[in-house]
Design a protein around this motif. Structure first.
Motif, PDB file in Angstrom:
ATOM      1  N   SER A 205       0.818  -1.219   0.000  1.00 39.63           N
ATOM      2  CA  SER A 205       0.000   0.000   0.000  1.00 39.63           C
ATOM      3  C   SER A 205       0.846   1.263   0.000  1.00 39.63           C
ATOM      4  O   SER A 205       0.358   2.345  -0.343  1.00 39.63           O
ATOM      5  CB  SER A 205      -0.927   0.018   1.221  1.00 39.63           C
ATOM      6  N   VAL A 206       2.124   1.146   0.369  1.00 38.94           N
ATOM      7  CA  VAL A 206       3.006   2.310   0.432  1.00 38.94           C
ATOM      8  C   VAL A 206       3.567   2.679  -0.945  1.00 38.94           C
ATOM      9  O   VAL A 206       3.932   3.836  -1.192  1.00 38.94           O
ATOM     10  CB  VAL A 206       4.152   2.028   1.431  1.00 38.94           C
ATOM     11  N   LEU A 207       3.619   1.733  -1.880  1.00 36.29           N
ATOM     12  CA  LEU A 207       4.300   1.953  -3.162  1.00 36.29           C
ATOM     13  C   LEU A 207       3.829   3.208  -3.906  1.00 36.29           C
ATOM     14  O   LEU A 207       4.656   3.960  -4.421  1.00 36.29           O
ATOM     15  CB  LEU A 207       4.147   0.723  -4.068  1.00 36.29           C
ATOM     16  N   PRO A 208       2.503   3.468  -4.003  1.00 38.23           N
ATOM     17  CA  PRO A 208       2.082   4.642  -4.799  1.00 38.23           C
ATOM     18  C   PRO A 208       2.544   5.974  -4.234  1.00 38.23           C
ATOM     19  O   PRO A 208       2.549   6.974  -4.960  1.00 38.23           O
ATOM     20  CB  PRO A 208       0.541   4.540  -4.768  1.00 38.23           C
ATOM     21  N   LEU A 209       2.928   6.030  -2.956  1.00 38.66           N
ATOM     22  CA  LEU A 209       3.342   7.300  -2.373  1.00 38.66           C
ATOM     23  C   LEU A 209       4.661   7.804  -2.944  1.00 38.66           C
ATOM     24  O   LEU A 209       4.965   8.985  -2.838  1.00 38.66           O
ATOM     25  CB  LEU A 209       3.493   7.165  -0.851  1.00 38.66           C
ATOM     26  N   PHE A 210       5.432   6.916  -3.546  1.00 40.29           N
ATOM     27  CA  PHE A 210       6.796   7.277  -3.941  1.00 40.29           C
ATOM     28  C   PHE A 210       7.013   7.083  -5.439  1.00 40.29           C
ATOM     29  O   PHE A 210       8.056   6.619  -5.862  1.00 40.29           O
ATOM     30  CB  PHE A 210       7.793   6.459  -3.130  1.00 40.29           C
ATOM     31  N   GLN A 211       6.018   7.466  -6.226  1.00 42.35           N
ATOM     32  CA  GLN A 211       6.138   7.322  -7.675  1.00 42.35           C
ATOM     33  C   GLN A 211       6.402   8.654  -8.381  1.00 42.35           C
ATOM     34  O   GLN A 211       6.507   8.699  -9.592  1.00 42.35           O
ATOM     35  CB  GLN A 211       4.850   6.695  -8.238  1.00 42.35           C
ATOM     36  N   ASP A 212       6.467   9.746  -7.618  1.00 39.43           N
ATOM     37  CA  ASP A 212       6.600  11.053  -8.262  1.00 39.43           C
ATOM     38  C   ASP A 212       7.971  11.683  -8.032  1.00 39.43           C
ATOM     39  O   ASP A 212       8.124  12.893  -8.110  1.00 39.43           O
ATOM     40  CB  ASP A 212       5.504  12.002  -7.765  1.00 39.43           C
ATOM     41  N   ILE A 213       8.982  10.881  -7.733  1.00 39.09           N
ATOM     42  CA  ILE A 213      10.329  11.410  -7.562  1.00 39.09           C
ATOM     43  C   ILE A 213      10.862  11.834  -8.935  1.00 39.09           C
ATOM     44  O   ILE A 213      10.755  11.079  -9.899  1.00 39.09           O
ATOM     45  CB  ILE A 213      11.272  10.345  -6.955  1.00 39.09           C
ATOM     46  N   PRO A 214      11.435  13.017  -9.071  1.00 41.73           N
ATOM     47  CA  PRO A 214      11.973  13.430 -10.379  1.00 41.73           C
ATOM     48  C   PRO A 214      12.976  12.411 -10.902  1.00 41.73           C
ATOM     49  O   PRO A 214      13.871  11.971 -10.171  1.00 41.73           O
ATOM     50  CB  PRO A 214      12.649  14.776 -10.066  1.00 41.73           C
ATOM     51  N   PRO A 215      12.849  12.009 -12.165  1.00 42.81           N
ATOM     52  CA  PRO A 215      13.715  10.950 -12.689  1.00 42.81           C
ATOM     53  C   PRO A 215      15.186  11.325 -12.727  1.00 42.81           C
ATOM     54  O   PRO A 215      16.044  10.441 -12.754  1.00 42.81           O
ATOM     55  CB  PRO A 215      13.158  10.716 -14.110  1.00 42.81           C
ATOM     56  N   HIS A 216      15.508  12.634 -12.712  1.00 43.58           N
ATOM     57  CA  HIS A 216      16.930  12.983 -12.718  1.00 43.58           C
ATOM     58  C   HIS A 216      17.568  12.769 -11.354  1.00 43.58           C
ATOM     59  O   HIS A 216      18.781  12.843 -11.223  1.00 43.58           O
ATOM     60  CB  HIS A 216      17.134  14.428 -13.177  1.00 43.58           C
ATOM     61  N   TRP A 217      16.739  12.499 -10.322  1.00 45.61           N
ATOM     62  CA  TRP A 217      17.312  12.200  -9.005  1.00 45.61           C
ATOM     63  C   TRP A 217      17.398  10.700  -8.751  1.00 45.61           C
ATOM     64  O   TRP A 217      18.358  10.223  -8.149  1.00 45.61           O
ATOM     65  CB  TRP A 217      16.480  12.849  -7.898  1.00 45.61           C
ATOM     66  N   VAL A 218      16.380   9.959  -9.170  1.00 49.10           N
ATOM     67  CA  VAL A 218      16.405   8.524  -8.904  1.00 49.10           C
ATOM     68  C   VAL A 218      15.563   7.813  -9.950  1.00 49.10           C
ATOM     69  O   VAL A 218      14.484   8.279 -10.316  1.00 49.10           O
ATOM     70  CB  VAL A 218      15.888   8.208  -7.478  1.00 49.10           C
ATOM     71  N   ASN A 219      16.073   6.704 -10.465  1.00 50.82           N
ATOM     72  CA  ASN A 219      15.338   5.835 -11.373  1.00 50.82           C
ATOM     73  C   ASN A 219      14.505   4.886 -10.505  1.00 50.82           C
ATOM     74  O   ASN A 219      15.033   3.955  -9.902  1.00 50.82           O
ATOM     75  CB  ASN A 219      16.331   5.048 -12.242  1.00 50.82           C
ATOM     76  N   MET A 220      13.196   5.150 -10.434  1.00 44.43           N
ATOM     77  CA  MET A 220      12.356   4.371  -9.524  1.00 44.43           C
ATOM     78  C   MET A 220      12.237   2.917  -9.947  1.00 44.43           C
ATOM     79  O   MET A 220      12.050   2.043  -9.109  1.00 44.43           O
ATOM     80  CB  MET A 220      10.970   5.013  -9.412  1.00 44.43           C
ATOM     81  N   ARG A 221      12.336   2.632 -11.234  1.00 37.50           N
ATOM     82  CA  ARG A 221      12.312   1.229 -11.683  1.00 37.50           C
ATOM     83  C   ARG A 221      13.487   0.469 -11.073  1.00 37.50           C
ATOM     84  O   ARG A 221      13.337  -0.644 -10.570  1.00 37.50           O
ATOM     85  CB  ARG A 221      12.364   1.213 -13.214  1.00 37.50           C
TER      86      ARG A 221
END
Length: 400
Positions: A205-221
């Motif tokens: 349930s926590v996963l959707p909270l952290f999907q908006d990190i700018p891609p130039h800071w971290v590759n969420m995949r």
């Protein structure tokens, strides 16, 4: 096996089935005075070994664990390179070049950082419902199912997870009857257990909270691949030790680096400065976090889980997985510590750390596994990593 055979997972399983845990691979030497040709395969092998040795610069490849872990990591790296798979940029590849010119002063406290993010003040609504079920010893199967079914996305992820081959194998191993398809949350609760499924739902349930990190800071995949890799490793280690809280180990592994994501959101220049120093000085990133931030991501992540009133033992597994000097909290964090070392060694994604953390001797002793026990678990972990990534992110390809 004839000369020239390329060994893969099926060959290795056959060798184990034949009770041949150790084999010798003989290679013809080049004639005296003649250098071995620089074939494409040789160049791939050389590049792969250099990459893995750099990854293991803080982890002794000649130690008890290193002797079995290094060859496994090297084998995966060779396979990946031979297949022409390009490793996606990890967090450190982007963020390490984006540090501020001057290193910012340390932050006031983890609590202050958490207060500055409105989304982190309260957990997701579905989490609150799940938490009530976990805290109520009289909760029923339907209570557990009802706490989840109001979130269709979460319910779908959990059903895919429960329908994975891992749970079907687990049920067969204990003599249980696993239905051909688990098509309802009530049946999922019957298969996995109400509290166990609710615990899994906490992490998912926590996963959707952290999907908006700018891609130039971290590759969420890449970040979630490492997190899922740590989760499946932690669960496998817990099961190998006969623990009855394997789902808790899975969730702790899934969320073990959640504090690092908070820093990316709230103090990105601090994290970039720590990453740049860690890369330049070849130091563990968590140690540079302590110098740059005043605390590390594990302490911050533990603080967030406490704020959300996660179960205390789960919070401690996250909080202390890089701080194993507190004997009262050793067992749970030791599982996550070893799982994190293993996931990093195998190159399963990345959360910012270029190098395998040093394995804490007390953690290894506490777990009571042999290096051979650990090595035997790795093929299953790797298979489940790909399957679980597909369960969580069905629109994305699994890791190579």
């Amino acid at each position: 096996m004839p000369k020239g055979t390329t060994l893969d997972g099926s060959h290795l399983k056959s060798l184990l089935a034949w009770n041949l845990p150790d084999v010798s691979v003989l290679e013809a030497a080049a004639p005296a005075g003649e250098a071995a040709p620089d074939t494409p395969e040789a160049l791939v092998d050389e590049a792969a070994e250099q990459a893995v040795r750099e990854r293991f610069c803080h982890f002794d490849p000649d130690s008890e664990v290193g002797r079995v872990l290094f060859p496994l990591a090297l084998d995966r790296e060779v396979r990946r390179r031979a297949a022409g798979v390009q490793r996606e940029a990890a967090a450190e590849d982007d963020a390490a070049t984006r540090a501020a010119v001057e290193v910012p002063p340390p932050l006031a406290s983890p609590e202050a950082l958490l207060r500055d993010e409105p989304k982190l003040v309260s957990p997701p609504e579905v989490y609150q419902r799940i938490s009530e079920v976990l805290r109520d010893p009289t909760s029923t199967v339907e209570d557990a199912a009802a706490s989840i079914r109001h979130d269709p996305s979460l319910a779908a992820k959990l059903l895919r997870l429960v329908n994975s081959s891992f749970y079907s194998r687990t049920m067969r191993a204990v003599g249980g009857r696993f239905p051909a398809k688990v098509d309802s949350l009530s049946r999922a609760v019957m298969v996995v257990g109400g509290r166990q499924l609710a615990t899994l739902a906490l992490g998912v349930s926590v996963l959707p909270l952290f999907q908006d990190i700018p891609p130039h800071w971290v590759n969420m995949r890449v970040f979630w691949e490492h997190s899922v890799g740590c989760a499946v490793a932690a669960q496998a280690i817990a099961l190998a030790r006969g623990q009855d809280d394997a789902e808790t180990a899975f969730v702790a592994g899934l969320l073990h680096d959640i504090g690092r994501i908070v820093v990316f959101k709230q103090a990105s220049h601090h994290m970039a400065a720590a990453m740049r120093r860690a890369a330049a000085e070849r130091q563990p990133l968590y140690a540079l976090e302590r110098e740059t931030l005043g605390f590390d991501h594990a302490e911050l992540g533990g603080g967030l889980l406490r704020k959300w009133q996660f179960p205390a033992h789960l919070e401690k597994m996250v909080r202390y997985h890089h701080n194993l000097d507190e004997p009262l909290f050793l067992e749970g964090p030791a599982v996550i510590h070893l799982a994190d070392c293993l996931a990093t060694a195998m190159g399963w994604g990345g959360s910012g750390n270029r190098h395998v953390p040093p394995l804490h001797p007390a953690a290894w002793e506490e777990l009571g596994l042999s290096a051979e026990d650990l090595a035997a678990l790795v093929p299953g972990m790797e298979a489940r990593l790909a399957e679980t990534m597909h369960s969580f992110f069905p629109d994305r390809a699994g890791p190579p």
